[in-house]
Motif scaffolding. Structure first.
Motif, PDB file in Angstrom:
ATOM      1  N   GLN A 234       0.809  -1.216   0.000  1.00 28.58           N
ATOM      2  CA  GLN A 234       0.000   0.000   0.000  1.00 28.58           C
ATOM      3  C   GLN A 234       0.843   1.268   0.000  1.00 28.58           C
ATOM      4  OE1 GLN A 234       0.679  -1.915   2.534  1.00 28.58           O
ATOM      5  NE2 GLN A 234       0.459  -0.906   4.524  1.00 28.58           N
ATOM      6  N   HIS A 235       2.164   1.159  -0.132  1.00 27.60           N
ATOM      7  CA  HIS A 235       3.034   2.320   0.012  1.00 27.60           C
ATOM      8  C   HIS A 235       3.473   2.922  -1.321  1.00 27.60           C
ATOM      9  CE1 HIS A 235       3.060   1.635   4.239  1.00 27.60           C
ATOM     10  NE2 HIS A 235       3.660   0.466   4.132  1.00 27.60           N
ATOM     11  N   ARG A 236       2.911   2.448  -2.433  1.00 32.30           N
ATOM     12  CA  ARG A 236       3.256   2.997  -3.738  1.00 32.30           C
ATOM     13  C   ARG A 236       2.052   2.854  -4.662  1.00 32.30           C
ATOM     14  NH1 ARG A 236       8.325   0.169  -3.432  1.00 32.30           N
ATOM     15  NH2 ARG A 236       7.559  -0.560  -1.429  1.00 32.30           N
ATOM     16  N   TYR A 237       2.093   3.576  -5.764  1.00 34.73           N
ATOM     17  CA  TYR A 237       0.998   3.551  -6.720  1.00 34.73           C
ATOM     18  C   TYR A 237       1.324   2.624  -7.888  1.00 34.73           C
ATOM     19  CZ  TYR A 237      -0.682   7.767  -4.344  1.00 34.73           C
ATOM     20  OH  TYR A 237      -1.142   8.652  -3.410  1.00 34.73           O
ATOM     21  N   GLY A 238       0.291   2.285  -8.653  1.00 36.02           N
ATOM     22  CA  GLY A 238       0.469   1.481  -9.844  1.00 36.02           C
ATOM     23  C   GLY A 238       0.707   2.350 -11.068  1.00 36.02           C
ATOM     24  N   PHE A 239       1.288   1.752 -12.092  1.00 34.83           N
ATOM     25  CA  PHE A 239       1.569   2.439 -13.342  1.00 34.83           C
ATOM     26  C   PHE A 239       0.964   1.659 -14.503  1.00 34.83           C
ATOM     27  CE2 PHE A 239       4.924   3.698 -10.490  1.00 34.83           C
ATOM     28  CZ  PHE A 239       5.198   5.016 -10.798  1.00 34.83           C
ATOM     29  N   GLU A 240       0.471   2.393 -15.482  1.00 35.31           N
ATOM     30  CA  GLU A 240       0.081   1.792 -16.761  1.00 35.31           C
ATOM     31  C   GLU A 240       0.806   2.566 -17.846  1.00 35.31           C
ATOM     32  OE1 GLU A 240      -3.799   2.034 -19.452  1.00 35.31           O
ATOM     33  OE2 GLU A 240      -4.163   0.845 -17.630  1.00 35.31           O
ATOM     34  N   LEU A 241       1.704   1.904 -18.553  1.00 36.53           N
ATOM     35  CA  LEU A 241       2.528   2.544 -19.570  1.00 36.53           C
ATOM     36  C   LEU A 241       2.159   2.025 -20.945  1.00 36.53           C
ATOM     37  CD1 LEU A 241       6.033   2.213 -17.849  1.00 36.53           C
ATOM     38  CD2 LEU A 241       4.412   4.102 -17.671  1.00 36.53           C
ATOM     39  N   HIS A 242       1.959   2.941 -21.876  1.00 31.46           N
ATOM     40  CA  HIS A 242       1.712   2.597 -23.266  1.00 31.46           C
ATOM     41  C   HIS A 242       2.983   2.961 -24.031  1.00 31.46           C
ATOM     42  CE1 HIS A 242      -2.859   2.299 -22.927  1.00 31.46           C
ATOM     43  NE2 HIS A 242      -2.446   2.675 -21.721  1.00 31.46           N
ATOM     44  N   LEU A 243       3.808   1.957 -24.341  1.00 29.37           N
ATOM     45  CA  LEU A 243       5.109   2.174 -24.948  1.00 29.37           C
ATOM     46  C   LEU A 243       5.036   2.002 -26.462  1.00 29.37           C
ATOM     47  CD1 LEU A 243       7.394   0.234 -22.428  1.00 29.37           C
ATOM     48  CD2 LEU A 243       6.602   2.612 -22.327  1.00 29.37           C
ATOM     49  N   ASP A 244       5.624   2.965 -27.149  1.00 28.91           N
ATOM     50  CA  ASP A 244       5.665   2.934 -28.606  1.00 28.91           C
ATOM     51  C   ASP A 244       6.368   1.656 -29.069  1.00 28.91           C
ATOM     52  OD1 ASP A 244       5.501   3.862 -31.264  1.00 28.91           O
ATOM     53  OD2 ASP A 244       7.482   4.768 -31.124  1.00 28.91           O
ATOM     54  N   ARG A 245       5.722   0.899 -29.934  1.00 34.23           N
ATOM     55  CA  ARG A 245       6.312  -0.366 -30.377  1.00 34.23           C
ATOM     56  C   ARG A 245       7.597  -0.150 -31.175  1.00 34.23           C
ATOM     57  NH1 ARG A 245       4.531  -5.216 -29.701  1.00 34.23           N
ATOM     58  NH2 ARG A 245       2.463  -5.568 -28.801  1.00 34.23           N
ATOM     59  N   GLU A 246       7.729   0.995 -31.820  1.00 33.28           N
ATOM     60  CA  GLU A 246       8.911   1.239 -32.640  1.00 33.28           C
ATOM     61  C   GLU A 246      10.092   1.736 -31.814  1.00 33.28           C
ATOM     62  OE1 GLU A 246      10.158   3.909 -36.555  1.00 33.28           O
ATOM     63  OE2 GLU A 246       8.048   3.522 -36.092  1.00 33.28           O
ATOM     64  N   THR A 247       9.849   2.676 -30.883  1.00 36.66           N
ATOM     65  CA  THR A 247      10.956   3.294 -30.141  1.00 36.66           C
ATOM     66  C   THR A 247      11.033   2.849 -28.687  1.00 36.66           C
ATOM     67  OG1 THR A 247       9.625   5.189 -29.409  1.00 36.66           O
ATOM     68  CG2 THR A 247      10.707   5.357 -31.567  1.00 36.66           C
ATOM     69  N   ALA A 248       9.963   2.288 -28.143  1.00 35.01           N
ATOM     70  CA  ALA A 248       9.847   1.895 -26.730  1.00 35.01           C
ATOM     71  C   ALA A 248       9.686   3.098 -25.797  1.00 35.01           C
ATOM     72  CB  ALA A 248      11.031   1.045 -26.262  1.00 35.01           C
ATOM     73  N   LEU A 249       9.532   4.300 -26.345  1.00 31.49           N
ATOM     74  CA  LEU A 249       9.293   5.476 -25.515  1.00 31.49           C
ATOM     75  C   LEU A 249       7.828   5.520 -25.079  1.00 31.49           C
ATOM     76  CD1 LEU A 249      11.363   8.095 -27.505  1.00 31.49           C
ATOM     77  CD2 LEU A 249      11.843   7.308 -25.173  1.00 31.49           C
ATOM     78  N   PRO A 250       7.539   6.100 -23.919  1.00 33.72           N
ATOM     79  CA  PRO A 250       6.149   6.147 -23.435  1.00 33.72           C
ATOM     80  C   PRO A 250       5.314   7.168 -24.197  1.00 33.72           C
ATOM     81  CG  PRO A 250       7.589   7.273 -21.900  1.00 33.72           C
ATOM     82  CD  PRO A 250       8.480   6.654 -22.938  1.00 33.72           C
TER      83      PRO A 250
END
Length: 311
Positions: free
Chosen positions: A140-156
């Motif tokens: 309970q001491h941190r939040y969750g993340f949802e990342l949508h990463l570019d398939r070509e560059t891997a950048l968010p």
């Protein structure tokens, strides 16, 4: 019985495969942050407020330059070189916007202790194909993340910071994105004024201690800074778990009277309290992307090197 054992074995293998896929994408993200230039426009939303921004990143040998403009509201321009703010116009509206998804030294095996990591599917952001990466906290001491990463560059291309109910606390999302940016694109305007670097000095890790920290958070840096030559020095401790971060500021109070502060703005908790030590009273402030209850417990746990402190 044999079927149950087989099913459990398949489940374990699938779990390992999901973790390996997530690990691969995180490592690709970390490399892309240092190796890939781009330009685009994104929107940022937190606590009901909404803003839009344009960004250019130029990558050359041993240098990453990033220029950003705020497109609505107050005029705001910044230039960062290798992560350090070098010039700006206007006030820093939100450090969270400035940092966005900044590069971090990701130890995926360590992260796996604090987050369940898996590839959750596919999406499309800013007209580009993306893979959805879910990082679900194990406590309970941190939040969750949802990342949508570019398939070509891997950048968010999109990131969500989620509370314990899966509700978004913060949204960052590109509406336009294109790989590559020239050096001319990151040249600041004449209104962008150089930022004076405040004097700071490294402190010993033993200068301050905390009787309690959330599991997985480690001290990344501890420095002492002055806002001006006449100002009292402020100790600044920075902690992180590889994804989430928080800072602790310890400021001498002298005869000043302050009230304790406890607030949560979107994903950012702020807790301030008075700490009495042998060298006088201090204001302890904890600020970071953590639940406010966690920040409060950290603030209450701070102690001076001598241990001679009181609540």
């Amino acid at each position: 019985m044999r079927f149950l054992s087989f099913a459990l074995g398949v489940s374990a293998l699938l779990g390992q495969s999901a973790w390996a896929d997530a690990q691969d994408w995180l490592l690709r993200l970390q490399a892309a942050e240092q190796q890939t230039g781009f330009h685009g426009a994104f929107v940022y939303e937190r606590n009901g407020s909404f803003s839009s921004h344009e960004i250019w990143r130029h990558v050359a040998s041993n240098s990453v330059q990033e220029r950003m403009l705020q497109l609505d509201g107050p005029a705001h321009e910044t230039l960062r070189t290798n992560g350090r703010l070098t010039c700006m116009n206007g006030s820093l509206v939100s450090p969270l916007i400035e940092e966005r998804w900044s590069v971090r030294n990701l130890d995926t095996r360590q992260l796996n202790q604090w987050y369940e990591m898996r590839v959750a599917g596919n999406s499309r952001v800013a007209g580009r194909a993306a893979v959805v990466l879910a990082l679900i906290p194990r406590d309970q001491h941190r939040y969750g993340f949802e990342l949508h990463l570019d398939r070509e560059t891997a950048l968010p291309l999109k990131s969500l910071l989620l509370n314990e109910k899966g509700q978004p606390l913060e949204r960052f999302q590109y509406v336009e994105f294109q790989e590559g940016a020239s050096l001319a694109m990151v040249q600041p305007s004449q209104q962008c004024e150089p930022v004076e670097v405040r004097d700071s000095r490294q402190l010993s890790e033993k200068s301050w201690r905390s009787d309690w920290l959330p599991a997985g958070f480690v001290l990344n840096q501890i420095v002492e800074q002055r806002a001006s030559a006449e100002a009292a020095p402020v100790a600044w401790l920075m902690y992180g778990d590889g994804l989430a971060r928080f800072s602790i500021f310890l400021e001498p109070l002298g005869d000043a009277q302050i009230a304790d502060v406890r607030s949560q703005l979107g994903p950012t908790a702020t807790v301030s309290r008075r700490l009495s030590t042998a060298n006088g009273d201090l204001m302890v402030t904890v600020v970071g992307e953590i639940p406010v209850g966690t920040a409060e417990r950290i603030a209450l746990s701070m102690r001076s090197e001598s241990g001679n402190s009181s609540q």
